[in-house]
Design an enzyme around this catalytic site. Structure first.
Site, PDB file in Angstrom:
ATOM      1  N   GLU A 113       7.980  14.742  17.251  1.00 28.72           N
ATOM      2  CA  GLU A 113       8.247  15.002  15.829  1.00 28.72           C
ATOM      3  C   GLU A 113       7.902  16.221  14.546  1.00 28.72           C
ATOM      4  O   GLU A 113       5.333  16.279  15.226  1.00 28.72           O
ATOM      5  CB  GLU A 113       8.125  13.396  15.439  1.00 28.72           C
ATOM      6  CG  GLU A 113       8.967  13.158  13.958  1.00 28.72           C
ATOM      7  CD  GLU A 113       8.715  12.218  13.369  1.00 28.72           C
ATOM      8  OE1 GLU A 113       7.505  11.790  13.757  1.00 28.72           O
ATOM      9  OE2 GLU A 113       9.606  11.225  12.408  1.00 28.72           O
TER      10      GLU A 113
ATOM     11  N   GLU B  50       8.453   0.684  12.158  1.00 32.37           N
ATOM     12  CA  GLU B  50       9.638   1.373  12.218  1.00 32.37           C
ATOM     13  C   GLU B  50       8.479   2.739  11.787  1.00 32.37           C
ATOM     14  O   GLU B  50       8.643   3.384  11.005  1.00 32.37           O
ATOM     15  CB  GLU B  50      10.135   1.758  10.596  1.00 32.37           C
ATOM     16  CG  GLU B  50      10.603   0.352  10.504  1.00 32.37           C
ATOM     17  CD  GLU B  50      12.274  -0.288  11.354  1.00 32.37           C
ATOM     18  OE1 GLU B  50      12.748   1.078  11.629  1.00 32.37           O
ATOM     19  OE2 GLU B  50      12.673  -1.309  11.011  1.00 32.37           O
TER      20      GLU B  50
ATOM     21  N   CYS C 178      12.962  10.499   8.875  1.00 29.48           N
ATOM     22  CA  CYS C 178      12.546   9.384   9.743  1.00 29.48           C
ATOM     23  C   CYS C 178      13.862  10.245  11.022  1.00 29.48           C
ATOM     24  O   CYS C 178      13.869   9.840  12.363  1.00 29.48           O
ATOM     25  CB  CYS C 178      12.319   8.331  10.108  1.00 29.48           C
ATOM     26  SG  CYS C 178      13.750   6.893   8.984  1.00 29.48           S
TER      27      CYS C 178
ATOM     28  N   LYS D 156       0.797  -1.574   0.286  1.00 30.51           N
ATOM     29  CA  LYS D 156       0.293  -0.230   0.248  1.00 30.51           C
ATOM     30  C   LYS D 156       0.742   1.145  -0.208  1.00 30.51           C
ATOM     31  O   LYS D 156       1.432   1.245   0.914  1.00 30.51           O
ATOM     32  CB  LYS D 156      -0.900  -0.067   1.192  1.00 30.51           C
ATOM     33  CG  LYS D 156      -2.221   0.847   1.024  1.00 30.51           C
ATOM     34  CD  LYS D 156      -2.548   2.089   2.580  1.00 30.51           C
ATOM     35  CE  LYS D 156      -1.880   3.442   2.502  1.00 30.51           C
ATOM     36  NZ  LYS D 156      -1.973   4.546   1.374  1.00 30.51           N
TER      37      LYS D 156
HETATM   38  P1  NAD Z   1       1.021   7.379   8.422  1.00 29.41           P
HETATM   39  O1  NAD Z   1       1.455   6.517   9.831  1.00 29.41           O
HETATM   40  O2  NAD Z   1       0.600   9.187   8.965  1.00 29.41           O
HETATM   41  O3  NAD Z   1       1.403   7.015   7.192  1.00 29.41           O
HETATM   42  C1  NAD Z   1       1.805   6.110   6.962  1.00 29.41           C
HETATM   43  C2  NAD Z   1       0.691   5.104   5.794  1.00 29.41           C
HETATM   44  O4  NAD Z   1       0.468   4.259   6.914  1.00 29.41           O
HETATM   45  C3  NAD Z   1       0.621   5.493   4.191  1.00 29.41           C
HETATM   46  O5  NAD Z   1       0.871   4.963   4.275  1.00 29.41           O
HETATM   47  C4  NAD Z   1      -0.549   5.468   4.971  1.00 29.41           C
HETATM   48  O6  NAD Z   1      -1.643   4.983   4.144  1.00 29.41           O
HETATM   49  C5  NAD Z   1      -1.516   4.733   6.259  1.00 29.41           C
HETATM   50  N1  NAD Z   1      -2.045   4.378   7.104  1.00 29.41           N
HETATM   51  C6  NAD Z   1      -2.795   5.353   7.269  1.00 29.41           C
HETATM   52  N2  NAD Z   1      -3.794   5.155   8.311  1.00 29.41           N
HETATM   53  C7  NAD Z   1      -3.654   4.106   8.134  1.00 29.41           C
HETATM   54  C8  NAD Z   1      -4.624   3.208   9.006  1.00 29.41           C
HETATM   55  N3  NAD Z   1      -5.345   3.611   9.878  1.00 29.41           N
HETATM   56  N4  NAD Z   1      -3.885   1.763   9.497  1.00 29.41           N
HETATM   57  C9  NAD Z   1      -3.534   1.026   8.100  1.00 29.41           C
HETATM   58  N5  NAD Z   1      -2.303   2.420   7.268  1.00 29.41           N
HETATM   59  C10 NAD Z   1      -2.723   3.205   7.519  1.00 29.41           C
HETATM   60  O7  NAD Z   1       3.041   8.427   8.500  1.00 29.41           O
HETATM   61  P2  NAD Z   1       3.321   9.501   7.133  1.00 29.41           P
HETATM   62  O8  NAD Z   1       2.628  10.956   7.336  1.00 29.41           O
HETATM   63  O9  NAD Z   1       2.944   9.077   5.529  1.00 29.41           O
HETATM   64  O10 NAD Z   1       4.365   9.768   7.813  1.00 29.41           O
HETATM   65  C11 NAD Z   1       5.424  10.636   8.375  1.00 29.41           C
HETATM   66  C12 NAD Z   1       6.004   9.190   9.697  1.00 29.41           C
HETATM   67  O11 NAD Z   1       7.009   8.601   9.328  1.00 29.41           O
HETATM   68  C13 NAD Z   1       6.821  10.740  10.265  1.00 29.41           C
HETATM   69  O12 NAD Z   1       6.676   9.768  12.359  1.00 29.41           O
HETATM   70  C14 NAD Z   1       8.160   9.636   9.935  1.00 29.41           C
HETATM   71  O13 NAD Z   1       9.496   9.479  11.537  1.00 29.41           O
HETATM   72  C15 NAD Z   1       7.952   8.275  10.308  1.00 29.41           C
HETATM   73  N6  NAD Z   1       8.942   7.581   9.570  1.00 29.41           N
HETATM   74  C16 NAD Z   1      10.107   6.552   9.810  1.00 29.41           C
HETATM   75  C17 NAD Z   1      10.608   5.919   9.157  1.00 29.41           C
HETATM   76  C18 NAD Z   1      11.544   5.221   9.666  1.00 29.41           C
HETATM   77  O14 NAD Z   1      12.414   3.722   8.786  1.00 29.41           O
HETATM   78  N7  NAD Z   1      11.702   4.785  11.834  1.00 29.41           N
HETATM   79  C19 NAD Z   1      11.205   6.562   7.856  1.00 29.41           C
HETATM   80  C20 NAD Z   1      10.819   7.335   7.136  1.00 29.41           C
HETATM   81  C21 NAD Z   1       9.218   8.078   7.951  1.00 29.41           C
END
Ligand code: NAD
Length: 496
Positions: free
Chosen positions: A399, A265, A300, A189
């Protein structure tokens, strides 16, 4: 060497069709719904995306399960899997500029970074894991005579991969490549605001010879497609990168469905610590600015908390401010740009709200603090530094995921460690010192999965990325990632 004219030639290339990839076929959403996609560069239209449904997830999981059970990939000879994965890497490399420009139009990362971090890293990741199918062995246990203990390592089955928008191709490949190398089928996804590069990657993997149904893509909202994946009874493992809130939901979905494995992650608030014995303070100021402001802070592992020893605090801040104000912020498709757009309007508003909050918390605004380039129709925020930030304030604890740096002075090593470990996160850290013994002490004392010394950013696929604390569990990258995509099976055999 990429020329600006090569990039410009791809600025208006037609994006992939608004279709899922399920069982080797390109299909619209089950109810035919689409959503308009826009670019953060200028707010312009960027085609449409299929709005996936729970039925689409069912179809993709069924296709993945069929492909897994009939062994077209899971039981294919390791050398054949290896050849196809190398071909995937070849095609990513051959299409790297196209993939990078497509991704930048979708999420706004500056092209200079996207080229390295997106197709560059994706190709290296596919190549790394392409070498594993014929090199990862089972084991024979050291049992008494007359018995034989075999330890097999098997693929888990159907993997659901949920990807964020900041580096979708790189992070997607960190999950897709090892999952495939281990013999699994995968349902991906992509992030709703940046789906295009992963859709194109899937096309290339099929061109490389990946059998139908082994890699499936369902686009759409997290609250629909992601939730349906999290709750699905026939997905064996969910691998996720994104926010802590979504990570908690995924654990809940697993508890309410089939107890699937969930690997997370998550976010960070990573400390970047400058001691007064760091030899080259000018270099550390330059790298520290890049550590938070590249990709406009949507990284991240961004060094979003800068801790500076009091003895060098003021001169370091001067150097940091100069480096920051010299950064080129703007159109991410311009090769000179060092910090591109914020990926979506919603994220831009979220970052601006956190800047307002920091102002009200009394931190000293050193530079930035506002939205810029609004005349472009895009979403840009000036690199922003707050000094004398209270370590307990929201700015130091939460964050932002945007171009906002919180700076706090410290007196000595003990205070630096206490400040470094004062959040719920533990993703990354940086330490600047010329004292080798101190560097080792800090590596031991900081609670975090990745510690940079005298640099920040750039670890390649050979080392794991692991969250400690509320930054997650499991590892992306390195041979350790294979643990998420395999399960052990023991056999105990009587020989006499
Ligand atoms: P997010 O959690 O909003 O979305 C991430 C993914 O989850 C997207 O594909 C989204 O559509 C999906 N999602 C959203 N709601 C969902 C639900 N209810 N059920 C299942 N899936 C769902 O995060 P974001 O805003 O896209 O990304 C930013 C975050 O990601 C930041 O917190 C960042 O630190 C983190 N991040 C972490 C790493 C790492 O390796 N630790 C790397 C990159 C980003």
């Amino acid at each position: 060497m990429v020329e600006q004219s090569d990039i410009d030639a791809l600025r208006s290339a037609v994006p992939p069709e608004p279709k899922h990839l399920i069982g080797g076929r390109y299909l619209p959403a089950s109810d035919g719904k689409e959503r308009e996609n826009t670019s953060p560069i200028d707010g312009g239209a960027l085609g449409a995306l299929a709005q996936g449904t729970a039925l689409d997830v069912d179809a993709a999981v069924a296709a993945a399960r069929r492909a897994f059970d009939d062994g077209r990939w899971s039981r294919l000879a390791p050398a054949a899997r290896k050849r196809i994965l190398h071909r995937c890497a070849d095609l990513i490399e051959a299409h790297s500029l196209e993939l990078a420009v497509l991704g930048v139009r979708d999420n706004g990362t500056e092209i200079s970074m996207a080229l390295r971090a997106e197709p560059g890293s994706a190709a290296a990741t596919f190549r790394y894991y392409a070498e594993t199918p014929d090199k990862v062995n089972g084991e024979i246990a050291p049992t008494p005579e007359g018995t034989l203990g075999l330890i097999h390592r098997e693929p888990v089955g159907v993997v659901g991969a949920i990807i964020p928008w900041n580096f979708p191709l790189m992070i997607g490949s960190w999950k897709i490549a090892p999952a495939l190398a281990a013999g699994n089928s995968v349902v991906v996804k992509p992030p709703e605001v940046a789906s295009l590069s992963l859709m194109r990657l899937a096309e290339l993997c099929h061109e490389a010879g990946l059998p139908d149904g082994v890699l499936n893509i369902v686009t759409g909202e997290g609250s629909v497609v992601g939730e349906a994946m999290g709750l699905h009874g026939d997905i064996d493992v969910v691998v996720f990168t994104g926010s802590g809130g979504t990570g908690r939901r995924l654990l809940d979905y697993a508890a309410r469905s089939n107890l699937k494995r969930v690997y997370l992650e998550l976010g960070g608030k990573s400390p970047n610590i400058v001691f007064d014995d760091a030899g080259d303070l000018a270099k550390s100021a330059k790298v520290s600015a890049g550590a938070i402001f590249r990709n406009s802070g949507q990284v991240c592992v961004a060094g979003s908390r800068l801790l500076v020893q009091r003895t060098v605090y003021e001169p370091f801040l001067d150097a940091l401010k100069a480096e920051t104000e010299a950064m080129v912020v703007g159109n991410p498709l311009d090769l000179r740009t060092q910090a591109g757009a914020i990926a979506s309007r919603a994220q831009c508003q979220s970052v601006l709200a956190k800047i307002d909050r920091a102002r009200s918390e009394g931190a000293r605004l050193l530079t930035g603090g506002e939205q810029i380039l609004q005349e472009t129709g895009g979403t840009y925020i000036a690199p922003t530094i707050f000094a004398e930030v209270d370590p307990q304030s929201d700015l130091a604890q939460d964050e932002v995921f945007g171009p906002v740096l919180a700076v706090t002075p410290f007196e000595d090593e003990a205070e630096a460690v206490a400040l470094a470990n004062s959040t719920v996160f533990g993703l990354a850290a940086g330490v600047w010192t010329d004292n080798l013994a101190r560097a080792h002490r800090m590596i031991g004392a900081i609670r975090s999965g990745l510690i940079h010394v005298n640099t920040y950013g750039g670890p390649d696929v050979t080392v794991p990325l692991t969250g400690h604390g509320q930054s997650g569990n499991g590892s992306d990258k390195s041979m350790h990632a294979l643990e998420k995509y395999t399960k052990l099976k023991a056999a105990w055999i009587a020989l006499d």
